[in-house]
Design an enzyme around this catalytic site. Sequence first.
Site, mmCIF file in Angstrom:
data_model
loop_
_atom_site.group_PDB
_atom_site.id
_atom_site.type_symbol
_atom_site.label_atom_id
_atom_site.label_comp_id
_atom_site.label_asym_id
_atom_site.label_seq_id
_atom_site.Cartn_x
_atom_site.Cartn_y
_atom_site.Cartn_z
ATOM 1 N N GLY A 74 0.793 -1.219 0.000
ATOM 2 C CA GLY A 74 0.000 0.000 0.000
ATOM 3 C C GLY A 74 0.824 1.267 0.000
ATOM 4 O O GLY A 74 0.527 2.209 -0.750
ATOM 5 N N ARG A 114 9.416 -24.055 3.209
ATOM 6 C CA ARG A 114 8.768 -24.001 4.519
ATOM 7 C C ARG A 114 7.778 -25.134 4.744
ATOM 8 O O ARG A 114 7.694 -25.677 5.841
ATOM 9 C CB ARG A 114 8.069 -22.644 4.679
ATOM 10 C CG ARG A 114 9.057 -21.500 4.784
ATOM 11 C CD ARG A 114 8.388 -20.156 4.760
ATOM 12 N NE ARG A 114 9.383 -19.105 4.985
ATOM 13 C CZ ARG A 114 9.101 -17.807 4.966
ATOM 14 N NH1 ARG A 114 7.860 -17.409 4.739
ATOM 15 N NH2 ARG A 114 10.044 -16.914 5.179
ATOM 16 N N GLU A 139 -0.149 -9.429 -0.327
ATOM 17 C CA GLU A 139 -0.717 -10.641 0.256
ATOM 18 C C GLU A 139 -2.243 -10.673 0.166
ATOM 19 O O GLU A 139 -2.851 -11.730 0.332
ATOM 20 C CB GLU A 139 -0.275 -10.777 1.720
ATOM 21 C CG GLU A 139 -0.518 -12.142 2.316
ATOM 22 C CD GLU A 139 -0.076 -12.269 3.758
ATOM 23 O OE1 GLU A 139 -0.337 -13.328 4.361
ATOM 24 O OE2 GLU A 139 0.525 -11.319 4.307
#
Length: 639
Positions: free
Chosen positions: A45, A333, A427
């Site tokens: 943003g 991960r 995201e």
Amino acid sequence: MKLDSKIPDGPLAEKWTKHKFNLKLVNPANKRKYDIIVVGTGLAGASAAASLGELGYNVKAFCFQDSARRAHSIAAQGGINAAKNYQNDGDSVYRLFYDTIKGGDYRAREGNVYRLAQESVNIIDQCVAQGVPFAREYGGLLANRSFGGAQVSRTFYARGQTGQQLLLGAYSALNRQISNGKVKMYPRTEMLDVVLVDGKARGIITRDLVTGKIEAHSAHAVLLCTGGYGNVFFLSTNAKGCNATAIWRAHKKGALFGNPCFTQIHPTCIPVSGDHQSKLTLMSESLRNDGRVWVPKVARPGLKAKDAVNIPEAERDYFLERRYPSFGNLVPRDVASRNAKNMCDDGRGVGSGLAVFLDFADAIKRDGKKVIEAKYGNLFDMYKQITGDNPYEAPMMIYPAVHYTMGGLWVDYNLMTTVPGLYALGEANFSDHGANRLGASALMQGLADGYFVIPYTIGDYLAGMPTEKISADRGEFREALEKVNSTILKFLSIKGKKTVDQFHRELGLTMWDYCGMARNAEGLKKAKTHIRQLRDEFWQNVNVLGSSNELNQELEKAMRVADFMELGELMVDDALHREESCGGHFREEYQTPDGEAQRRDDLFTYAAAWEYKGENQVEVLHKEELIFENVKLTQRSYK
């Protein structure tokens, strides 16, 4: 509804360059006639608002913190990927593209991922020019370190504070535009709805979190840069304020939700210590460069870190190095997390039984304490402050925890949702990581979207729109205001017996147990039933104290948890329908003989995009087929 990803034709390496040339432009004199709303001022943003302000657009930026500096982006520790190949170790834009596609288990678009790899090199130059203090080698060149899922060193870092330093760079650029009058900042303000006029996003409804005032704001386009939804699990590495309200309200206004079940479990978090916790703390993946992950070969219940130093090498199982010799401790991960869980399920967990060791003894012996301190000193200090153990003297204890969400609003190549004029960046969208995100790529996507993608693509939309502004007094805005106000009054009128946190914790436990590191059909069906029951009870028995026209954090939480419950049910539906294992979505029914994720490419090589059909109605699944022309779909192997 037919999903059009708007991926350009032509060779992969030329798609973005040609697309930028073919996009329509807004001339400089006209840019000042357009208003753009940016919701969220983290990396995506802040960079978007600063870039659009610099171009001449009028930007209204909204954040629920008191300052953009408090966005959760500051929590990113380890680094940001870029294909600069400063190490001369074989890296390239194509290799970063390939590692990202493979790391996401072949569930992301080729076009988006290649563009991300291309723009990665520009991000570093931009941030250096802003004064971001990246670590440097002796000769003055920027330093790199390794991260999971790659065999090259491409991660740029600022000690263990990379997210904070990158955000300060974007924040300074944002402040420049605020000073110039091109960006108007609205701190301590939360978006509660999107307003559509003639089917296009033309504004938002907000609540002032200090006074409680509900307001309408109009614009020509709306950008949602509000992060992920990991807090649906209650315990996660996210800041407690992180929520899904902006993207969920947009979803209920027509924006399809992509791959909601694709959530990431991070392998190196400080283990849960008790029911008193409201969140978990991440230990950076960068620690896996020098730390070795192990458990005892034979179960030693309650083994403490201070006693681990006395365990002989012959009695230790460095299980990641044993199972994945090519990548060792730097497997992706999802792979590292599942293996840690398996060790604990086997009874070889340490401490509480839900932990494994991350040991730096060999690195300290090899490089010296000063070198390790220079790399990870602040992370080691953080760990000691929280646990009381000194990582220089004894191994850390870590366990997987919810971290990032690869799912989000479905967007096309231009980052536009299925609602015209409504964009999702970082995201908040689903676009670039597939079923698993490689470490150090979140910062890369947020800044790529904000600095280098949206400034081009939004012009193509605005060039075809009239410059006339619309009034926030229109009927569509009044109707949205009334709906928000009535929902708030409903929360305050219930006067039940359970707190918002009690409901949130119960929802989170259900999600973690049945839709967390491993899922199966039976558990997912149980979760769906329980979430439905919990939602019904929530609307009858929640107790929200205070009033609407004041600072009321319980009211804030109640609205967010109501959204989490609906989103949680959709996540379960998505996980139930995807009868395969891929990346972070591990269905126990679908695994290889040695316990790895087993994809079903003949049935599930698509992005799932869900359409909201109304309160308590079954959502409709739409499929965006994923076409792979440049990589071969193979079983992922890090051995």
